[in-house]
Design an enzyme around this catalytic site. Structure first.
Site, short mmCIF file in Angstrom:
data_model
loop_
_atom_site.label_atom_id
_atom_site.label_comp_id
_atom_site.label_asym_id
_atom_site.label_seq_id
_atom_site.Cartn_x
_atom_site.Cartn_y
_atom_site.Cartn_z
N LYS A 221 69.37 15.68 22.38
CA LYS A 221 69.74 16.93 23.06
C LYS A 221 68.53 17.50 23.81
O LYS A 221 68.62 17.84 24.97
CB LYS A 221 70.26 17.93 22.02
CG LYS A 221 70.63 19.27 22.62
CD LYS A 221 71.22 20.21 21.60
CE LYS A 221 71.32 21.61 22.20
NZ LYS A 221 71.91 22.59 21.30
N GLU A 227 60.61 11.41 16.88
CA GLU A 227 61.16 10.14 16.38
C GLU A 227 61.86 9.38 17.51
O GLU A 227 61.64 8.18 17.71
CB GLU A 227 62.19 10.41 15.27
CG GLU A 227 61.63 10.93 13.97
CD GLU A 227 61.49 12.45 13.95
OE1 GLU A 227 61.47 13.09 15.02
OE2 GLU A 227 61.40 12.99 12.83
N GLY A 293 73.39 20.22 17.97
CA GLY A 293 73.20 18.79 17.71
C GLY A 293 74.20 18.25 16.69
O GLY A 293 74.80 17.19 16.88
N ARG A 294 74.42 19.01 15.62
CA ARG A 294 75.30 18.52 14.55
C ARG A 294 76.78 18.67 14.89
O ARG A 294 77.64 18.30 14.11
CB ARG A 294 74.95 19.22 13.24
CG ARG A 294 74.95 20.74 13.31
CD ARG A 294 74.26 21.33 12.09
NE ARG A 294 74.12 22.78 12.17
CZ ARG A 294 73.11 23.42 12.75
NH1 ARG A 294 72.15 22.73 13.36
NH2 ARG A 294 73.03 24.74 12.74
N GLU A 379 72.48 21.95 7.34
CA GLU A 379 71.67 22.50 8.43
C GLU A 379 72.32 23.79 8.93
O GLU A 379 71.64 24.69 9.41
CB GLU A 379 71.53 21.47 9.56
CG GLU A 379 70.39 21.76 10.52
CD GLU A 379 70.02 20.58 11.40
OE1 GLU A 379 69.09 19.83 11.07
OE2 GLU A 379 70.67 20.40 12.45
N HIS A 410 81.80 4.55 -10.67
CA HIS A 410 80.95 3.76 -11.54
C HIS A 410 79.48 4.18 -11.45
O HIS A 410 78.60 3.44 -11.87
CB HIS A 410 81.11 2.27 -11.21
CG HIS A 410 82.50 1.78 -11.52
ND1 HIS A 410 82.86 1.34 -12.78
CD2 HIS A 410 83.62 1.74 -10.76
CE1 HIS A 410 84.16 1.01 -12.76
NE2 HIS A 410 84.63 1.24 -11.55
N LYS A 538 57.89 19.87 11.32
CA LYS A 538 57.58 19.16 12.57
C LYS A 538 56.20 19.57 13.07
O LYS A 538 55.39 18.74 13.47
CB LYS A 538 58.61 19.51 13.66
CG LYS A 538 59.96 18.88 13.50
CD LYS A 538 60.79 19.21 14.75
CE LYS A 538 62.26 18.97 14.54
NZ LYS A 538 63.09 19.49 15.64
O1 F6P Z 1 66.49 18.14 12.79
C1 F6P Z 1 66.59 19.13 13.72
C2 F6P Z 1 67.35 18.71 14.92
O2 F6P Z 1 67.09 19.65 15.91
C3 F6P Z 1 68.86 18.58 14.69
O3 F6P Z 1 69.52 19.78 14.73
C4 F6P Z 1 69.23 17.65 15.78
O4 F6P Z 1 70.50 17.11 15.58
C5 F6P Z 1 68.10 16.64 15.66
O5 F6P Z 1 66.96 17.43 15.39
C6 F6P Z 1 67.87 15.80 16.88
O6 F6P Z 1 67.54 16.58 18.01
P1 F6P Z 1 67.64 16.01 19.46
O7 F6P Z 1 69.04 15.59 19.72
O8 F6P Z 1 67.19 17.11 20.35
O9 F6P Z 1 66.71 14.81 19.55
#
Ligand code: F6P
Length: 574
Positions: A221, A227, A293-294, A379, A410, A538
């Site tokens: 987003k 990452e 995002g979620r 979240e 189980h 972060k």
């Molecule tokens: O972990 C925080 C967050 O902002 C989430 O809400 C989001 O889904 C994820 O990081 C990834 O963010 P992006 O889509 O901006 O890379």
């Protein structure tokens, strides 16, 4: 049960939030909880209509709340609570595009992503529906080209593997849905997913792939997530190295721009950053800051899923969301499934002391559904302040977790059946299996799905009604073992069934949990749409980085524990 109550407190956006604990309904719920003597056996015996009264239909979902730990008085009080906190006012504000996410000053309109093209929805005077459908069409065209082989890589070969690079909402939704809709996937195309910055993830996911037939979707987003950008760079290097080694790219082939154009697309709200990364804006699909995002699997973030299942199935998936949106938006609260399930969660969390909530799909295809729900629910509702900044006075978001049945049986069901903690659980099952199989043995044939469903049914029955000491003794159990074999019962569950796990039903299930999450957040007066709690870690990771790399000044700035851990790392890193 009372009908929908006119809000006494109407938390308009930008105004003060509310403290649910000072409402009349909250006080009544506390009294009811203090007086509660749970007796599902007795309640069922005394009320032959209980199942009918507490079973509701939402789209294709058949939702049985009869094994909830409530009687009519509790449900009435919960619905009154919804009225007193202005749940419907806030729901309508969300659907209308008001800025119900005040800490980020944003509208919250994932529901607009699944509106039919004929609908209209204005945000700041602009109808967003045509924008949504314009992007959808571009995603559909791209996916169709990949699926029919007309989108080729730099060597002219068709794409065989699509790798989605993303994390959090840019990963969990696509992975969950890709797994859930396995029967609908195109056979000769595989999707893989890289999320973790652990280099193992990229290394193992790329292992065995041919760069010439691999296409990457960088999904982020913000296009600023460490990452995702790191993994995207790793993949770009892997692609260009692989193509060069195979002779598909000259050694002096510059920055490999043509190869990147054929093998990289992006999904983001930050299209300028996509261009900076070197991805052609023509190969980028946008979305909007009003999609959290979620809540984004039904935006262009779902592009890998569209490639896997095709535009028609994806359109069915979106339709499923819309069906549940309409149910949530228009059904009176006493029959509104997300509202009832959200209110029950409030009852369990705030009045009966539950700290966790299990989600137990009796479908192997939903094996990533609990993980998906963890981000959606935790979240969203893991908040200690209300949307106006005041401290909450009640507990908020519970820990969601789960595994598919029967594997969970189980592993951890022992604790749910006989442990000391209350673990409300949602059981999900389908009448029709995706892969019907018969077990033929000893001259007999058994439908394996029926064995599976027998477990689904048996578990909720055991949890609700238990087994008394008399019943255990009557089986001839030795006296000293009887206590260990008694089941108290009165352990609450919700049973959700649908005819089959289709794309539409999956959309309905996801939207159901989105609106359950909303309902709980609205009761608690919190902003379910921000996620500031992930920011500090972060920031500190940036600060710790140089210390790990050996910078003595950065090391000195760390606390004693972190310093010692870094020292251990530096001593052991080969
Ligand atoms: O972990 C925080 C967050 O902002 C989430 O809400 C989001 O889904 C994820 O990081 C990834 O963010 P992006 O889509 O901006 O890379």
């Amino acid at each position: 049960m009372t009908p929908e109550v006119t809000p006494e407190v109407s938390p308009a956006v930008g105004e003060a939030s509310h403290d649910p604990a000072v409402t009349e309904a909250w006080a009544r719920l506390q009294e009811l909880a203090d007086a509660l003597d749970p007796d599902l056996r007795g309640w069922f015996a005394a009320d032959p209509q209980r199942v009918e009264r507490l079973t509701h239909r939402a789209g294709d979902l058949h939702v049985d709340l009869s094994k909830a730990l409530v009687h009519g008085g509790v449900l009435d009080a919960l619905l009154d609570l919804a009225g007193e906190v202005g749940l419907t006012r806030r729901r309508d504000a969300m659907f209308a595009g008001e800025r119900v996410n005040p800490t980020e000053d944003r509208a919250v309109l994932h529901t607009a992503l699944r509106l039919p093209a004929r609908a209209r929805l204005e945000v700041d005077g602009h109808d967003v529906v045509p924008d949504v459908h314009e992007v959808l069409q571009r995603v559909y065209e791209f996916a169709t080209e990949v699926r029919d082989g007309s989108w080729t890589g730099i060597t002219g070969e068709r794409i065989r593997t699509v790798v989605n690079i993303g994390i959090g909402g840019s990963d969990l939704g696509p992975v969950m849905a890709y797994e859930a809709l396995t029967p609908y996937r195109q056979d000769d195309l595989e999707c893989r997913f890289i999320s973790n910055i652990d280099p193992t993830d990229a290394a193992t996911t790329l292992a065995g792939l041919d760069p010439a037939t691999t296409l990457f979707i960088v999904s982020s987003k913000t296009f600023g997530t460490l990452e995702t950008l790191t993994n995207a760079r790793l993949c770009k290097a892997w692609l260009l190295d692989g193509l060069r080694t195979a002779g598909a790219l000259d050694d002096d082939g510059g920055d490999g721009g043509d190869a990147v154009a054929r093998h990289f697309v992006a999904v983001s709200t930050a299209l300028d950053k996509v261009a900076d990364f070197g991805i052609d804006p023509d190969n980028a699909f946008g979305f909007w800051d009003w999609v959290g995002g979620r809540y984004s699997v039904d935006s262009a973030i779902g592009t890998s899923l569209v490639v896997a299942i095709g535009p028609d199935r994806f359109a069915e998936f979106l339709h499923g969301f819309h069906v549940m949106d309409e149910h949530f938006r228009t059904t009176p609260l006493h029959a509104n499934v997300p509202v009832l399930m959200g209110l029950l969660n409030v009852w369990y969390t705030n009045f009966l002391g539950a700290q966790t909530h299990a989600v137990l799909p009796y479908s192997q295809l939903l094996h990533r559904f609990p993980a998906y729900l963890q981000q959606l629910t935790m979240e969203s509702n893991g908040k200690g302040v209300r949307w106006d900044g005041a401290d909450v006075t009640t507990d908020t978001g519970e820990v969601f977790w789960g595994e598919p049945g029967t594997n969970g049986q189980h592993a951890f069901y022992q604790l749910i059946h006989q442990g000391t903690r209350l673990v409300p659980a949602d059981f999900i099952a389908f009448a029709n299996p995706a892969y019907p199989l018969e077990d033929a043995h000893d001259g007999q044939s058994t439908d394996v799905h029926e064995l599976f469903l027998a477990n689904f049914l048996a578990q909720t029955r055991a949890l609700a009604f238990g087994k008394t000491a008399e019943e255990v003794r009557a089986e001839g159990t030795a006296d000293h073992i009887v206590p260990a074999r008694v089941f108290s019962g009165n352990r609450p569950t919700t049973s959700i069934m649908a005819p089959q796990l289709t794309p539409s039903v999956l959309g309905q299930l996801v939207a159901l949990y989105e609106h359950i999450t909303f309902t709980q957040g609205a009761v608690w007066g919190i902003d379910s749409f921000d996620q500031w709690g992930v920011e500090l870690g972060k920031q500190l990771a940036q600060q710790v980085g140089p210390a790990i790399g050996g910078d003595p000044d950065a090391l000195a700035e760390q606390d004693a524990s972190t310093r010692a851990l870094i020292t251990y790392y530096r001593e052991h890193r080969r």
